[in-house]
Design a protein around this motif. Structure first.
Motif, PDB file in Angstrom:
ATOM      1  N   ALA A 188     -40.604 -28.948  12.642  1.00 44.56           N
ATOM      2  CA  ALA A 188     -40.156 -27.563  11.982  1.00 44.56           C
ATOM      3  C   ALA A 188     -41.148 -26.579  11.953  1.00 44.56           C
ATOM      4  O   ALA A 188     -40.917 -25.576  11.672  1.00 44.56           O
ATOM      5  N   VAL A 189     -42.350 -26.770  12.568  1.00 47.35           N
ATOM      6  CA  VAL A 189     -43.644 -25.920  12.486  1.00 47.35           C
ATOM      7  C   VAL A 189     -43.413 -24.945  13.706  1.00 47.35           C
ATOM      8  O   VAL A 189     -43.235 -25.648  14.734  1.00 47.35           O
ATOM      9  N   PRO A 190     -43.509 -23.872  13.502  1.00 45.59           N
ATOM     10  CA  PRO A 190     -43.295 -22.764  14.646  1.00 45.59           C
ATOM     11  C   PRO A 190     -44.262 -22.779  15.634  1.00 45.59           C
ATOM     12  O   PRO A 190     -45.364 -23.192  15.331  1.00 45.59           O
ATOM     13  N   GLY A 191     -43.902 -22.913  16.860  1.00 47.48           N
ATOM     14  CA  GLY A 191     -44.683 -23.081  17.940  1.00 47.48           C
ATOM     15  C   GLY A 191     -45.225 -24.575  18.818  1.00 47.48           C
ATOM     16  O   GLY A 191     -45.647 -24.608  19.719  1.00 47.48           O
ATOM     17  N   ILE A 192     -44.617 -25.436  18.002  1.00 50.72           N
ATOM     18  CA  ILE A 192     -45.023 -26.777  18.459  1.00 50.72           C
ATOM     19  C   ILE A 192     -43.602 -27.660  18.559  1.00 50.72           C
ATOM     20  O   ILE A 192     -42.820 -27.582  17.540  1.00 50.72           O
ATOM     21  N   THR A 193     -43.425 -28.428  19.685  1.00 52.96           N
ATOM     22  CA  THR A 193     -42.437 -29.124  19.816  1.00 52.96           C
ATOM     23  C   THR A 193     -42.973 -30.787  19.630  1.00 52.96           C
ATOM     24  O   THR A 193     -43.597 -30.728  20.818  1.00 52.96           O
ATOM     25  N   VAL A 214     -51.456 -23.073  23.086  1.00 50.35           N
ATOM     26  CA  VAL A 214     -52.658 -22.655  22.386  1.00 50.35           C
ATOM     27  C   VAL A 214     -52.677 -21.205  22.126  1.00 50.35           C
ATOM     28  O   VAL A 214     -53.545 -20.620  21.386  1.00 50.35           O
ATOM     29  N   ARG A 215     -51.965 -20.369  22.963  1.00 48.30           N
ATOM     30  CA  ARG A 215     -52.085 -18.708  22.676  1.00 48.30           C
ATOM     31  C   ARG A 215     -51.008 -18.407  21.729  1.00 48.30           C
ATOM     32  O   ARG A 215     -51.125 -17.026  21.472  1.00 48.30           O
ATOM     33  N   ASN A 216     -50.202 -19.205  21.123  1.00 45.75           N
ATOM     34  CA  ASN A 216     -49.437 -18.906  20.015  1.00 45.75           C
ATOM     35  C   ASN A 216     -50.014 -18.539  18.840  1.00 45.75           C
ATOM     36  O   ASN A 216     -50.853 -19.248  18.231  1.00 45.75           O
ATOM     37  N   PRO A 217     -49.775 -17.196  18.547  1.00 46.63           N
ATOM     38  CA  PRO A 217     -50.796 -16.682  17.363  1.00 46.63           C
ATOM     39  C   PRO A 217     -50.360 -17.443  16.026  1.00 46.63           C
ATOM     40  O   PRO A 217     -51.240 -17.774  15.147  1.00 46.63           O
ATOM     41  N   ASP A 218     -49.080 -18.170  15.637  1.00 51.56           N
ATOM     42  CA  ASP A 218     -48.746 -19.027  14.751  1.00 51.56           C
ATOM     43  C   ASP A 218     -49.883 -20.161  14.687  1.00 51.56           C
ATOM     44  O   ASP A 218     -50.167 -20.574  13.609  1.00 51.56           O
ATOM     45  N   PHE A 219     -50.200 -20.525  15.906  1.00 51.36           N
ATOM     46  CA  PHE A 219     -50.917 -21.929  15.932  1.00 51.36           C
ATOM     47  C   PHE A 219     -52.643 -21.591  16.036  1.00 51.36           C
ATOM     48  O   PHE A 219     -53.395 -21.949  14.930  1.00 51.36           O
ATOM     49  N   PHE A 220     -53.025 -20.669  16.741  1.00 54.24           N
ATOM     50  CA  PHE A 220     -54.513 -20.452  16.749  1.00 54.24           C
ATOM     51  C   PHE A 220     -55.051 -19.854  15.375  1.00 54.24           C
ATOM     52  O   PHE A 220     -56.389 -19.801  15.134  1.00 54.24           O
ATOM     53  N   ARG A 221     -54.175 -19.029  14.649  1.00 46.30           N
ATOM     54  CA  ARG A 221     -54.383 -18.385  13.411  1.00 46.30           C
ATOM     55  C   ARG A 221     -54.679 -19.254  12.186  1.00 46.30           C
ATOM     56  O   ARG A 221     -55.592 -19.202  11.632  1.00 46.30           O
ATOM     57  N   ASN A 222     -53.728 -20.275  12.297  1.00 42.91           N
ATOM     58  CA  ASN A 222     -54.032 -21.354  11.536  1.00 42.91           C
ATOM     59  C   ASN A 222     -53.304 -22.564  12.069  1.00 42.91           C
ATOM     60  O   ASN A 222     -52.298 -23.003  11.993  1.00 42.91           O
ATOM     61  N   LEU A 226     -53.596 -25.661  10.926  1.00 43.32           N
ATOM     62  CA  LEU A 226     -53.333 -26.649   9.995  1.00 43.32           C
ATOM     63  C   LEU A 226     -52.038 -27.290   9.868  1.00 43.32           C
ATOM     64  O   LEU A 226     -51.783 -28.335   9.702  1.00 43.32           O
ATOM     65  N   PRO A 227     -50.882 -26.360   9.709  1.00 40.27           N
ATOM     66  CA  PRO A 227     -49.646 -26.908   9.790  1.00 40.27           C
ATOM     67  C   PRO A 227     -49.022 -27.631  10.952  1.00 40.27           C
ATOM     68  O   PRO A 227     -48.423 -28.803  10.828  1.00 40.27           O
ATOM     69  N   HIS A 231     -50.120 -35.410  12.582  1.00 42.54           N
ATOM     70  CA  HIS A 231     -50.464 -36.435  11.614  1.00 42.54           C
ATOM     71  C   HIS A 231     -49.277 -37.278  11.044  1.00 42.54           C
ATOM     72  O   HIS A 231     -49.261 -38.448  11.001  1.00 42.54           O
ATOM     73  N   ALA A 232     -48.434 -36.738  10.796  1.00 41.44           N
ATOM     74  CA  ALA A 232     -47.054 -37.375  10.462  1.00 41.44           C
ATOM     75  C   ALA A 232     -46.525 -37.956  11.195  1.00 41.44           C
ATOM     76  O   ALA A 232     -45.661 -38.829  11.067  1.00 41.44           O
ATOM     77  N   GLN A 233     -46.475 -37.476  12.299  1.00 36.35           N
ATOM     78  CA  GLN A 233     -45.411 -37.962  13.547  1.00 36.35           C
ATOM     79  C   GLN A 233     -46.085 -38.815  14.660  1.00 36.35           C
ATOM     80  O   GLN A 233     -45.585 -39.749  15.234  1.00 36.35           O
ATOM     81  N   CYS A 234     -47.181 -38.124  15.266  1.00 38.86           N
ATOM     82  CA  CYS A 234     -47.734 -38.847  16.342  1.00 38.86           C
ATOM     83  C   CYS A 234     -49.451 -38.453  16.269  1.00 38.86           C
ATOM     84  O   CYS A 234     -49.414 -37.679  17.078  1.00 38.86           O
ATOM     85  N   PRO A 235     -50.282 -38.872  15.823  1.00 36.97           N
ATOM     86  CA  PRO A 235     -51.671 -38.427  15.988  1.00 36.97           C
ATOM     87  C   PRO A 235     -52.109 -38.790  17.112  1.00 36.97           C
ATOM     88  O   PRO A 235     -53.480 -38.224  17.209  1.00 36.97           O
ATOM     89  N   ALA A 236     -51.593 -39.713  18.074  1.00 41.12           N
ATOM     90  CA  ALA A 236     -52.073 -39.833  19.313  1.00 41.12           C
ATOM     91  C   ALA A 236     -51.047 -39.467  20.352  1.00 41.12           C
ATOM     92  O   ALA A 236     -49.898 -39.850  19.942  1.00 41.12           O
ATOM     93  N   PHE A 237     -51.361 -38.579  21.203  1.00 42.59           N
ATOM     94  CA  PHE A 237     -49.876 -37.791  21.835  1.00 42.59           C
ATOM     95  C   PHE A 237     -50.455 -37.015  23.245  1.00 42.59           C
ATOM     96  O   PHE A 237     -51.396 -37.229  23.559  1.00 42.59           O
TER      97      PHE A 237
END
Length: 415
Positions: free
Chosen positions: A3-8, A20-28, A30-31, A37-43
């Motif tokens: 449910a985190v914006p920018g990541i599937t 990685v150019r999605n501002p929601d991601f590079f600005r923060n 952590l989400p 970490h919750a779904q697949c820490p190796a991917f």
């Protein structure tokens, strides 16, 4: 799915789509890290088409795993691995990389690191304490009366580049050029650098190497008590550094000696000011300062990815199969916020005592400059907050559009 914006995230298949150019991601990030970490820490990351690892234990172990290396062409040919030929327009940049301590494996790495390491052991670095303190105070003297400052250019950049230039014996007045060359070269380490970025990095490499050629010639003619003279004259088993090795090592020390520390000072100051905690308490003693610095390194690391090659066909314990020459990404920033390792990892908690962060890496390529970076942080941060007790953010600091190096575009402060 996340449910985190920018990541599937396809957890069962361990496949991730993330721009990685999605501002929601590079600005923060952590989400996104929490979702991984919750779904697949190796991917398998679809965009760069390679495996990445975000869990603390796995990143820490893979950093030390000698089945992986920073280079691959010492054990395989380009033809064997299907790698493209070097780009002609990157000749000068590649020439510096070819002898870089960061990119080599033993025995070349061992020989180079042994010749350089003596200058970076803690007892040697500790002698720089008065210089770092005096420089920090002098810079603050220059802007204290203004009531405001952009901290990155004035303070965060000036301290590390001045100290590493002095250590090497390079004129400090060259700092603006060194910074310019470094900034242009470092842009090569993001995903898919543009053709323009490649041309800029190559030109910077050529100019940097030409400048150092002249400096090295001067040191040979007139040796001094500095690290560059030491590297020129040092021997191991009857061998000395070649001209190409001297230039590559000096470029690496200058670039690494300030690039990450600049971001870490900025990230730390921003983090502390946004935390609501009292700086006077965070820096009340050397012990409190050291804890605060380590938490800043964990929570707001400047380097988020370290890449390595599989040196042979490898089957990892979790069923991931890698072929010789495959690249993997170790997510240092994500490992530092693994909830399996750290309690409430997305919170800045300077009194935590839950083990080491991996911001400086681990194993063979553990950052040679870590003692210097730690000393600069342990001195420059408390001096800044003590000298300017009313320090506060002028506005929300903009974050650089660069995922690998997580830092701020600028940091405007008032008091």
């Amino acid at each position: 799915m996340s449910a985190v914006p920018g990541i599937t995230i396809d957890g069962p298949a361990r496949r991730v789509c993330l721009d990685v150019r999605n501002p929601d991601f590079f600005r923060n990030p952590l989400p996104a890290y929490a979702a991984l970490h919750a779904q697949c820490p190796a991917f398998f990351w679809e965009e760069p088409q390679q495996w990445f690892f975000a869990g603390y234990d796995q990143v820490n172990a893979l950093l030390r795993d000698r089945r992986f290396g920073r280079q691959i062409l010492h054990v395989a040919t380009r033809e064997e691995l299907g790698l493209p030929e070097p780009k002609p327009h990157l000749g000068d940049f590649d020439a510096l990389e070819a002898h870089s301590l960061l990119e080599l494996e033993p025995p070349a790495h061992t020989r180079l690191r042994t010749l350089v390491n003596r200058a970076f052991v803690s007892r040697q670095i500790e002698q720089l304490r008065p210089d770092i303190e005096a420089l920090s105070h002098a810079i603050i003297d220059s802007f204290e009366a203004d009531g405001e400052v952009e901290l990155l250019k004035t303070y965060a950049e000036t301290i590390p580049v001045t100290i590493i230039a002095r250590m090497l014996g390079i004129p400090v007045e060259a700092a603006p050029r060194l910074l310019d060359w470094s900034h242009r070269m470092v842009k090569m380490y993001v995903f898919n650098p543009s053709f323009e970025t490649e041309l800029e990095a190559n030109q910077a490499s050529a100019e940097f190497a030409g400048y150092l050629n002249d400096i090295i010639a001067e040191k040979r003619a007139k040796p001094a008590d500095d690290l560059l003279t030491h590297m020129i004259s040092s021997e191991k088993d009857g061998e000395r550094l070649s001209e190409a090795e001297l230039i590559s090592t000096t470029v690496l020390l200058l670039n690494a000696g300030h690039e990450a520390t600049v971001h870490q000072i900025g990230n730390a100051v921003s983090t502390i000011l946004q935390s609501g905690l009292f700086p006077a308490a965070l820096f009340a003693s050397e012990e409190a300062t050291a804890r605060t610095v380590e938490e800043c390194l964990r929570f707001a690391a400047p380097l988020h990815i370290f890449q390595r090659y599989a040196l042979s066909d490898i089957e990892l314990e979790d069923g991931i199969t890698l072929r010789k020459g495959d690249k993997i990404g170790l997510m240092l920033g994500a490992a530092n916020v693994d909830p399996r390792k750290f309690t409430a990892p997305d919170m800045f908690m300077p009194d935590r005592n839950e083990g080491a962060n991996v911001s400086f890496g681990a194993g063979l390529h553990f950052c040679i400059g870590a003692p210097l970076a730690r000393l600069e942080l342990n001195l420059s941060l408390p001096i800044l907050f003590r000298r300017l007790p009313g320090l506060r953010l002028k506005h929300e600091p903009p974050v650089k559009d660069s995922f690998h190096f997580h830092g701020l575009e600028r940091l405007d402060l008032v008091w």
